[in-house]
Design a protein around this motif. Structure first.
Motif, PDB file in Angstrom:
ATOM      1  N   ASP A 167      73.652  28.201  13.639  1.00  0.00           N
ATOM      2  CA  ASP A 167      74.318  28.047  14.933  1.00  0.00           C
ATOM      3  C   ASP A 167      75.322  26.888  14.935  1.00  0.00           C
ATOM      4  OD1 ASP A 167      74.947  28.688  17.525  1.00  0.00           O
ATOM      5  OD2 ASP A 167      73.334  27.502  18.418  1.00  0.00           O
ATOM      6  N   TYR A 168      76.050  26.713  13.823  1.00  0.00           N
ATOM      7  CA  TYR A 168      77.094  25.692  13.810  1.00  0.00           C
ATOM      8  C   TYR A 168      78.428  26.249  13.295  1.00  0.00           C
ATOM      9  CZ  TYR A 168      75.973  25.254   8.788  1.00  0.00           C
ATOM     10  OH  TYR A 168      75.751  25.499   7.457  1.00  0.00           O
ATOM     11  N   LEU A 169      78.586  27.562  13.368  1.00  0.00           N
ATOM     12  CA  LEU A 169      79.838  28.167  12.907  1.00  0.00           C
ATOM     13  C   LEU A 169      81.030  27.644  13.695  1.00  0.00           C
ATOM     14  CD1 LEU A 169      81.444  30.215  11.217  1.00  0.00           C
ATOM     15  CD2 LEU A 169      80.848  31.962  12.895  1.00  0.00           C
ATOM     16  N   LEU A 170      80.854  27.466  14.996  1.00  0.00           N
ATOM     17  CA  LEU A 170      81.951  27.010  15.843  1.00  0.00           C
ATOM     18  C   LEU A 170      81.896  25.514  16.125  1.00  0.00           C
ATOM     19  CD1 LEU A 170      82.102  29.992  18.354  1.00  0.00           C
ATOM     20  CD2 LEU A 170      83.506  29.594  16.337  1.00  0.00           C
ATOM     21  N   GLY A 171      81.114  24.793  15.355  1.00  0.00           N
ATOM     22  CA  GLY A 171      81.122  23.339  15.459  1.00  0.00           C
ATOM     23  C   GLY A 171      80.093  22.770  16.389  1.00  0.00           C
ATOM     24  N   ARG A 172      79.676  23.539  17.411  1.00  0.00           N
ATOM     25  CA  ARG A 172      78.605  23.110  18.308  1.00  0.00           C
ATOM     26  C   ARG A 172      77.874  24.349  18.789  1.00  0.00           C
ATOM     27  NH1 ARG A 172      82.001  21.486  23.738  1.00  0.00           N
ATOM     28  NH2 ARG A 172      84.049  22.114  22.995  1.00  0.00           N
ATOM     29  N   SER A 173      76.864  24.155  19.585  1.00  0.00           N
ATOM     30  CA  SER A 173      76.002  25.271  19.942  1.00  0.00           C
ATOM     31  C   SER A 173      76.802  26.422  20.543  1.00  0.00           C
ATOM     32  CB  SER A 173      74.937  24.815  20.949  1.00  0.00           C
ATOM     33  OG  SER A 173      74.188  25.924  21.389  1.00  0.00           O
ATOM     34  N   TYR A 174      76.661  27.582  19.942  1.00  0.00           N
ATOM     35  CA  TYR A 174      77.371  28.768  20.430  1.00  0.00           C
ATOM     36  C   TYR A 174      76.899  29.162  21.821  1.00  0.00           C
ATOM     37  CZ  TYR A 174      79.252  33.515  20.406  1.00  0.00           C
ATOM     38  OH  TYR A 174      79.931  34.660  20.702  1.00  0.00           O
ATOM     39  N   TRP A 175      75.601  28.986  22.072  1.00  0.00           N
ATOM     40  CA  TRP A 175      75.082  29.399  23.370  1.00  0.00           C
ATOM     41  C   TRP A 175      75.534  28.483  24.486  1.00  0.00           C
ATOM     42  CZ3 TRP A 175      73.743  34.064  23.869  1.00  0.00           C
ATOM     43  CH2 TRP A 175      73.216  34.749  22.780  1.00  0.00           C
TER      44      TRP A 175
ATOM     45  N   MET B 106      74.820  36.001  15.876  1.00  0.00           N
ATOM     46  CA  MET B 106      74.397  36.880  14.788  1.00  0.00           C
ATOM     47  C   MET B 106      75.185  38.182  14.774  1.00  0.00           C
ATOM     48  SD  MET B 106      71.903  35.346  13.118  1.00  0.00           S
ATOM     49  CE  MET B 106      70.854  36.598  12.404  1.00  0.00           C
ATOM     50  N   ASP B 107      75.762  38.565  15.911  1.00  0.00           N
ATOM     51  CA  ASP B 107      76.514  39.812  16.018  1.00  0.00           C
ATOM     52  C   ASP B 107      78.025  39.583  16.062  1.00  0.00           C
ATOM     53  OD1 ASP B 107      74.143  41.294  16.121  1.00  0.00           O
ATOM     54  OD2 ASP B 107      73.979  41.009  18.296  1.00  0.00           O
ATOM     55  N   ILE B 108      78.472  38.379  15.724  1.00  0.00           N
ATOM     56  CA  ILE B 108      79.893  38.082  15.825  1.00  0.00           C
ATOM     57  C   ILE B 108      80.691  38.938  14.856  1.00  0.00           C
ATOM     58  CG2 ILE B 108      79.875  36.203  14.117  1.00  0.00           C
ATOM     59  CD1 ILE B 108      81.795  34.700  16.043  1.00  0.00           C
ATOM     60  N   ARG B 109      81.842  39.403  15.325  1.00  0.00           N
ATOM     61  CA  ARG B 109      82.702  40.288  14.533  1.00  0.00           C
ATOM     62  C   ARG B 109      84.124  39.751  14.511  1.00  0.00           C
ATOM     63  NH1 ARG B 109      81.232  46.073  14.301  1.00  0.00           N
ATOM     64  NH2 ARG B 109      79.003  46.248  14.720  1.00  0.00           N
ATOM     65  N   LEU B 110      84.865  40.218  13.524  1.00  0.00           N
ATOM     66  CA  LEU B 110      86.290  39.926  13.431  1.00  0.00           C
ATOM     67  C   LEU B 110      87.005  41.208  13.048  1.00  0.00           C
ATOM     68  CD1 LEU B 110      88.575  37.871  13.546  1.00  0.00           C
ATOM     69  CD2 LEU B 110      88.129  37.328  11.148  1.00  0.00           C
ATOM     70  N   TRP B 111      87.943  41.658  13.903  1.00  0.00           N
ATOM     71  CA  TRP B 111      88.677  42.919  13.717  1.00  0.00           C
ATOM     72  C   TRP B 111      87.737  44.116  13.598  1.00  0.00           C
ATOM     73  CZ3 TRP B 111      90.869  39.865   9.132  1.00  0.00           C
ATOM     74  CH2 TRP B 111      91.653  38.817   9.609  1.00  0.00           C
ATOM     75  N   GLY B 112      86.617  44.016  14.342  1.00  0.00           N
ATOM     76  CA  GLY B 112      85.654  45.106  14.337  1.00  0.00           C
ATOM     77  C   GLY B 112      84.660  45.074  13.194  1.00  0.00           C
ATOM     78  N   VAL B 113      84.729  44.067  12.329  1.00  0.00           N
ATOM     79  CA  VAL B 113      83.861  43.976  11.152  1.00  0.00           C
ATOM     80  C   VAL B 113      82.846  42.856  11.361  1.00  0.00           C
ATOM     81  CG1 VAL B 113      83.781  43.521   8.667  1.00  0.00           C
ATOM     82  CG2 VAL B 113      85.683  44.825   9.643  1.00  0.00           C
ATOM     83  N   PRO B 114      81.531  43.107  11.173  1.00  0.00           N
ATOM     84  CA  PRO B 114      80.531  42.034  11.300  1.00  0.00           C
ATOM     85  C   PRO B 114      80.781  40.930  10.278  1.00  0.00           C
ATOM     86  CG  PRO B 114      79.482  44.203  11.232  1.00  0.00           C
ATOM     87  CD  PRO B 114      80.908  44.411  10.879  1.00  0.00           C
ATOM     88  N   LEU B 115      80.617  39.674  10.699  1.00  0.00           N
ATOM     89  CA  LEU B 115      80.838  38.544   9.799  1.00  0.00           C
ATOM     90  C   LEU B 115      79.573  38.092   9.088  1.00  0.00           C
ATOM     91  CD1 LEU B 115      83.364  36.237  11.709  1.00  0.00           C
ATOM     92  CD2 LEU B 115      83.795  37.767   9.784  1.00  0.00           C
ATOM     93  N   LEU B 116      78.409  38.450   9.591  1.00  0.00           N
ATOM     94  CA  LEU B 116      77.166  38.022   8.950  1.00  0.00           C
ATOM     95  C   LEU B 116      77.003  38.753   7.620  1.00  0.00           C
ATOM     96  CD1 LEU B 116      74.620  36.257   9.327  1.00  0.00           C
ATOM     97  CD2 LEU B 116      73.490  38.290  10.273  1.00  0.00           C
ATOM     98  N   PRO B 117      77.102  38.056   6.479  1.00  0.00           N
ATOM     99  CA  PRO B 117      77.083  38.737   5.179  1.00  0.00           C
ATOM    100  C   PRO B 117      75.815  39.526   4.900  1.00  0.00           C
ATOM    101  CG  PRO B 117      77.954  36.517   4.934  1.00  0.00           C
ATOM    102  CD  PRO B 117      77.394  36.612   6.327  1.00  0.00           C
TER     103      PRO B 117
END
Length: 458
Positions: free
Chosen positions: A78-86, A107-118
């Motif tokens: 939960d630090y992808l965006l630098g601070r708490s996403y919630w 956990m469900d974040i997407r970019l251009w319709g593609v999930p980012l969670l590997p």
């Protein structure tokens, strides 16, 4: 008794990568990206001209694996965006009225319709991450920072919330300035930005007359780019980049101040937040003032993006575009054979070509063995400045020659048709009075036709 332990993050991230290298397919039916409607059979390579990702050397594969691990930890921690996403979600909910516009869980974040969670195993994830790696010369730390900045930028401009809004702009203005039409030789969509639509003073004021209008126009450009990105296919053999064509025809230096700002912001937006999604930038009808603007723009671009620009003066527009686009996929306004809502030809109809040397004349002869049909033909000349004539020469020596089009100077693509009532040949004569060799592109089609006089018989 041995205790069962969960695989580490690195192992969870590495498993899909190993499966891809071994040639195994990953089950991703739930999040399968949509294909481009005209996807061609081509060996898609990465945009820097090297081998496909599956054939990378070890250092690049290692960089991708490190990027996957770093991203996996950032999302789960939960630090992808630098601070708490919630906490960001709670703040955004205060500013958003509709529940549908609330952000997804991290956990469900997407970019251009593609999930980012590997660890989800979606085949498009590696393709998206690879674009950020390429844009930062495969430096994992810089690529991760670029991804973070892109996600922050998307939240700030509410890209995911506004992409589905319709219409894209008022009075169909944006539909005339930004549109996708056909593909290049590798199947990449052609994205046109035509600023000639702003030539009219009233239209220009309505689009860019105030600061608010300028910002609104920029937001339309973001929406347009986002919709284009979501049409791409991030998978093996898919088309994952576009060709951006910017037409500066009729843009004068005095009245183009705001337009220059839009151009600059558009190029920088694509570079910073849509990395490697534009395979090539082609600037058409370049006026003299643009060269100074372009030199200043290059200072703001990364080296990999500088090499993607191709500038074409008005006399070189058709010749430049035909290097990358087939004539049947190039619109007639740019010297090609593609017409909107064409009921006669498709891009599958074969195009032939002949060359006419300087100060010479060339005749294209199309034999017609049977009567009772209509012949339709398209023709264009690269570089124009030729004279053009059409005739029908009957096989019977007792019949008269029919002049369909008297000799005239050709300035645009030509389409014509003729009903054949007796065998003969269609003769198209092209005379080149210049010293430069000219390229003539044409195609023909025969279709059975019932003559009109049959309907009037009693």
């Amino acid at each position: 008794m041995t205790r069962k332990t969960k695989p580490s993050t690195a192992a969870a991230v590495q498993m899909p990568l190993k499966e891809a290298e071994a040639g195994k397919e990953t089950n991703c039916d739930e999040d399968k990206p949509s294909d481009h409607p005209k996807e061609r059979d081509n060996n898609v390579k990465d945009n820097d001209g090297t081998k496909p990702a599956a054939e990378w050397k070890l250092p690049r594969k290692k960089a991708l694996l490190q990027f996957r691990c770093k991203l996996e930890d950032a999302i789960r921690g939960d630090y992808l965006l630098g601070r708490s996403y919630w906490s960001l979600s709670r703040l955004s909910r205060e500013n958003m009225s509709s529940a549908s516009s609330q952000p997804l869980p991290l956990m469900d974040i997407r970019l251009w319709g593609v999930p980012l969670l590997p660890s989800k195993g979606h085949e498009g994830t590696d393709y998206v991450l690879t674009k950020f790696l390429k844009a930062r010369n495969y430096k994992v730390g810089e690529a991760f920072e670029m991804l973070q900045e892109t996600l922050w930028w998307r939240r700030q401009h509410r890209v995911d919330e506004t992409t589905g809004e319709a219409p894209l702009g008022p009075d169909e203005l944006v539909l005339r300035t930004m549109y996708v039409r056909s593909v290049d030789r590798e199947g990449r969509p052609l994205c046109y930005h035509v600023y000639g639509a702003l030539e009219d003073r009233e239209v220009y004021k309505r689009a860019l007359g105030t600061k608010e209008r300028v910002e609104e126009f920029k937001s339309w450009a973001v929406q347009f780019m986002e919709r284009v990105a979501r049409r791409l296919s991030f998978k093996d053999g898919g088309v994952d980049s576009v060709v951006q064509i910017t037409d500066l025809k009729n843009m004068r230096s005095r009245s183009a101040k705001e337009a220059r700002g839009v151009l600059r912001s558009t190029f920088l937006m694509v570079q910073d937040h849509y990395p490697e999604l534009v395979h090539r930038h082609i600037i058409l009808n370049v006026p003299l003032w643009y060269y100074t603007f372009h030199l200043l723009l290059l200072r703001l671009l990364h080296q990999s993006d500088k090499s993607k620009f191709i500038l074409a003066r008005p006399a070189k527009v058709t010749k430049t575009l035909l290097k990358f686009i087939d004539p049947e996929d190039l619109p007639v306004e740019y010297g090609g054979l593609l017409r909107e809502n064409d009921e006669e030809f498709s891009n599958l109809d074969k195009v032939s070509e002949v060359f006419v040397g300087g100060n010479t004349t060339k005749s294209i002869r199309i034999p017609i063995a049977e009567a009772g049909s209509t012949v339709v033909w398209d023709l264009t000349v690269v570089g124009w400045d030729v004279s053009y004539k059409e005739e029908f020469m009957p096989e019977d020596e007792g019949s008269y020659r029919v002049t369909l089009n008297r000799s005239k100077k050709l300035r645009e693509s030509v389409r014509n048709s003729y009903y054949i009532n007796e065998p003969g040949e269609l003769v198209i004569t092209v005379r080149n009075p210049t010293f430069k060799k000219k390229r003539v592109l044409y195609r023909t089609k025969f279709k059975p036709t019932v003559p009109m006089y049959v309907f009037f018989k009693s």
